[in-house]
Design a protein around this motif. Structure first.
Motif, PDB file in Angstrom:
ATOM      1  N   TRP A  78      41.646  50.867  42.016  1.00  0.00           N
ATOM      2  CA  TRP A  78      42.212  49.635  41.599  1.00  0.00           C
ATOM      3  C   TRP A  78      40.996  48.991  40.727  1.00  0.00           C
ATOM      4  N   ILE A  79      41.479  47.911  40.058  1.00  0.00           N
ATOM      5  CA  ILE A  79      40.761  46.788  39.818  1.00  0.00           C
ATOM      6  C   ILE A  79      41.054  45.725  40.819  1.00  0.00           C
ATOM      7  N   GLY A  80      39.965  45.285  41.535  1.00  0.00           N
ATOM      8  CA  GLY A  80      40.295  44.148  42.584  1.00  0.00           C
ATOM      9  C   GLY A  80      40.052  42.773  42.191  1.00  0.00           C
ATOM     10  N   SER A  81      40.872  42.057  42.884  1.00  0.00           N
ATOM     11  CA  SER A  81      40.370  40.363  42.421  1.00  0.00           C
ATOM     12  C   SER A  81      40.413  39.671  43.673  1.00  0.00           C
ATOM     13  N   TYR A  82      39.529  38.791  43.962  1.00  0.00           N
ATOM     14  CA  TYR A  82      39.416  38.105  45.166  1.00  0.00           C
ATOM     15  C   TYR A  82      39.089  36.529  44.779  1.00  0.00           C
ATOM     16  N   ASP A  83      39.515  35.921  45.652  1.00  0.00           N
ATOM     17  CA  ASP A  83      39.121  34.403  45.884  1.00  0.00           C
ATOM     18  C   ASP A  83      37.810  34.209  46.333  1.00  0.00           C
ATOM     19  N   VAL A  84      36.868  33.903  45.651  1.00  0.00           N
ATOM     20  CA  VAL A  84      35.493  33.817  46.116  1.00  0.00           C
ATOM     21  C   VAL A  84      35.072  32.095  46.258  1.00  0.00           C
ATOM     22  N   SER A  85      35.975  31.377  46.053  1.00  0.00           N
ATOM     23  CA  SER A  85      35.570  29.801  46.196  1.00  0.00           C
ATOM     24  C   SER A  85      35.163  29.350  47.390  1.00  0.00           C
ATOM     25  N   ASP A  86      35.640  29.940  48.571  1.00  0.00           N
ATOM     26  CA  ASP A  86      35.014  29.853  49.659  1.00  0.00           C
ATOM     27  C   ASP A  86      34.280  31.149  50.401  1.00  0.00           C
ATOM     28  N   LEU A  87      32.920  31.054  50.193  1.00  0.00           N
ATOM     29  CA  LEU A  87      32.353  32.471  50.615  1.00  0.00           C
ATOM     30  C   LEU A  87      32.343  32.759  52.292  1.00  0.00           C
ATOM     31  N   GLY A  88      32.837  31.843  53.002  1.00  0.00           N
ATOM     32  CA  GLY A  88      33.081  31.999  54.356  1.00  0.00           C
ATOM     33  C   GLY A  88      34.339  32.412  54.617  1.00  0.00           C
ATOM     34  N   ASP A  89      35.232  32.560  53.655  1.00  0.00           N
ATOM     35  CA  ASP A  89      36.444  33.035  53.731  1.00  0.00           C
ATOM     36  C   ASP A  89      37.122  33.839  52.623  1.00  0.00           C
ATOM     37  N   ILE A  90      36.515  34.553  52.119  1.00  0.00           N
ATOM     38  CA  ILE A  90      36.923  35.774  50.688  1.00  0.00           C
ATOM     39  C   ILE A  90      38.191  36.368  51.046  1.00  0.00           C
ATOM     40  N   LYS A  91      39.246  36.093  50.005  1.00  0.00           N
ATOM     41  CA  LYS A  91      40.319  36.523  50.219  1.00  0.00           C
ATOM     42  C   LYS A  91      40.686  37.572  49.029  1.00  0.00           C
ATOM     43  N   GLU A  92      41.277  38.854  49.358  1.00  0.00           N
ATOM     44  CA  GLU A  92      41.824  39.705  48.116  1.00  0.00           C
ATOM     45  C   GLU A  92      42.953  39.043  47.540  1.00  0.00           C
ATOM     46  N   ILE A  93      43.166  38.614  46.485  1.00  0.00           N
ATOM     47  CA  ILE A  93      44.443  38.046  45.924  1.00  0.00           C
ATOM     48  C   ILE A  93      45.216  38.920  45.268  1.00  0.00           C
ATOM     49  N   ASP A  94      44.614  39.936  44.600  1.00  0.00           N
ATOM     50  CA  ASP A  94      45.589  40.948  43.616  1.00  0.00           C
ATOM     51  C   ASP A  94      44.606  42.399  43.367  1.00  0.00           C
ATOM     52  N   ARG A  95      45.491  43.274  42.964  1.00  0.00           N
ATOM     53  CA  ARG A  95      44.753  44.540  42.570  1.00  0.00           C
ATOM     54  C   ARG A  95      45.834  45.144  41.489  1.00  0.00           C
ATOM     55  N   TYR A  96      44.983  45.908  40.405  1.00  0.00           N
ATOM     56  CA  TYR A  96      45.725  46.394  39.563  1.00  0.00           C
ATOM     57  C   TYR A  96      45.246  47.845  39.427  1.00  0.00           C
ATOM     58  N   ARG A  97      46.263  48.826  38.995  1.00  0.00           N
ATOM     59  CA  ARG A  97      45.827  50.349  38.648  1.00  0.00           C
ATOM     60  C   ARG A  97      46.667  50.685  37.559  1.00  0.00           C
ATOM     61  N   THR A  98      45.846  51.270  36.521  1.00  0.00           N
ATOM     62  CA  THR A  98      46.656  51.591  35.411  1.00  0.00           C
ATOM     63  C   THR A  98      47.580  52.882  35.558  1.00  0.00           C
ATOM     64  N   PRO A  99      48.764  52.715  34.850  1.00  0.00           N
ATOM     65  CA  PRO A  99      49.635  54.048  35.073  1.00  0.00           C
ATOM     66  C   PRO A  99      49.375  55.207  34.612  1.00  0.00           C
ATOM     67  N   THR A 100      48.056  55.284  33.956  1.00  0.00           N
ATOM     68  CA  THR A 100      47.591  56.642  33.333  1.00  0.00           C
ATOM     69  C   THR A 100      47.109  57.414  34.557  1.00  0.00           C
ATOM     70  N   PRO A 101      47.382  58.478  34.863  1.00  0.00           N
ATOM     71  CA  PRO A 101      47.180  59.369  36.005  1.00  0.00           C
ATOM     72  C   PRO A 101      45.435  59.707  35.959  1.00  0.00           C
ATOM     73  N   ASN A 102      44.862  59.758  37.174  1.00  0.00           N
ATOM     74  CA  ASN A 102      43.488  59.963  37.363  1.00  0.00           C
ATOM     75  C   ASN A 102      42.322  59.302  36.498  1.00  0.00           C
ATOM     76  N   THR A 103      43.021  58.056  36.179  1.00  0.00           N
ATOM     77  CA  THR A 103      41.862  57.053  35.327  1.00  0.00           C
ATOM     78  C   THR A 103      40.992  56.632  36.590  1.00  0.00           C
TER      79      THR A 103
END
Length: 292
Positions: free
Chosen positions: A254-279
């Motif tokens: 996946w491509i991951g995305s994180y909220d890093v506005s508070d480095l004391g509490d980093i949160k994953e907010i979303d992830r995306y994976r292309t539908p093309t196999p084995n990418t």
């Protein structure tokens, strides 16, 4: 600068697509010209000389190609600098100098581009003896680099110690790098900095790290965060500095995305994976509301 990079990226992309006989999607970008190579290419960067002429700096498997875009429809190579054979080369510029890394035994290639357009660039391979976190050796291989807006150069994945990020000053004496400091001894596959904050992709440790580099001689790690497939290849921050995007260099990752506005509490907010196999997601970058 974004116009230049986009233009150069499409120049390189067009070469690969034409060789593969694939028609690129139309994103309101029209290919203008191409330059064919007989070897594999691995990275590209841009440079503008004192007269406003644009150039493509192209990494190849056997060296560095400097390409004039003065006639965009007919790009022409003005200089080829041979180097060791390697799949990887990364290129960045600061002022009138380009800096090139590779996993061949070249050290750091330093190119003086100031003679352009009428003269020929000069260059040398910087291979100093450095002491990094109490380990002393000669700089020989470097996976890649990033240069921030203040002229500090970050070398990631070198042969020194365990490959932690090494910080160089390339602005005080242009063309003559000076060692400043290094991060904690974790292998970094990639580094990205903005302001006083450095983000490293610690691929073997499965996470990205965040450093305060307000004192470049003594970076302080502020936080670290695991990525979805625990194989962080690169990281890039959003324009507002509140979100971080990462890639894991694994098939179907996946491509991951994180909220890093508070480095004391980093949160994953979303992830995306292309539908093309084995990418395999390799690098992600952001500009305004676009992610590539």
């Amino acid at each position: 600068m974004y116009k230049i990079i986009i233009t150069l990226s499409w120049l390189l992309l067009t070469v690969g697509l034409l060789q593969a006989q694939v028609t690129p999607a139309n994103f309101n970008v029209t290919p203008v010209g191409q330059l064919s190579y007989t070897q594999n290419l691995n990275d590209i960067w841009g440079y503008v000389d004192g007269q406003g002429n644009e150039y493509a700096l192209v990494g190849t498997s056997t060296g560095t190609s400097i390409v004039s875009l003065m006639d965009p429809a007919n790009p022409s190579e003005v200089l080829f600098i041979p180097g060791g054979n390697s799949t990887w080369r990364d290129l960045k510029t600061w002022g009138n100098h380009a800096y090139v890394t590779t996993e061949a035994d070249d050290g750091l290639l330093v190119i003086d581009l100031s003679p352009l357009p009428s003269g020929t660039p000069t260059f040398y391979f910087w291979e100093p003896i450095l002491t990094v976190n109490n380990d002393t050796g000669q700089l020989q291989t470097i996976h890649n680099l990033y240069i921030d807006e203040s002229g500090y150069c970050y070398l990631a994945g070198s042969n020194l110690n365990v490959g932690e990020t090494i910080i160089l000053d390339v602005h005080t004496t242009p063309g003559t790098p000076t060692y400043v400091g290094a991060t904690l001894p974790f292998y970094a596959h990639d580094a990205y900095a903005r302001g006083d904050t450095l983000w490293t992709s610690d691929i073997n440790d499965g996470n990205f790290s965040v450093y305060d580099v307000s004192n470049h001689a003594s970076p302080q790690r502020l936080a670290f965060q695991a990525t979805p497939r625990n194989f962080a290849h690169n990281a890039w921050i959003s324009d507002d500095g509140n979100s971080l995007f990462t890639t894991d260099e694994k098939s179907n990752a996946w491509i991951g995305s994180y909220d890093v506005s508070d480095l004391g509490d980093i949160k994953e907010i979303d992830r995306y994976r292309t539908p093309t196999p084995n990418t395999i997601p390799h690098n992600t970058h952001t500009h305004k509301d676009y992610q590539v």
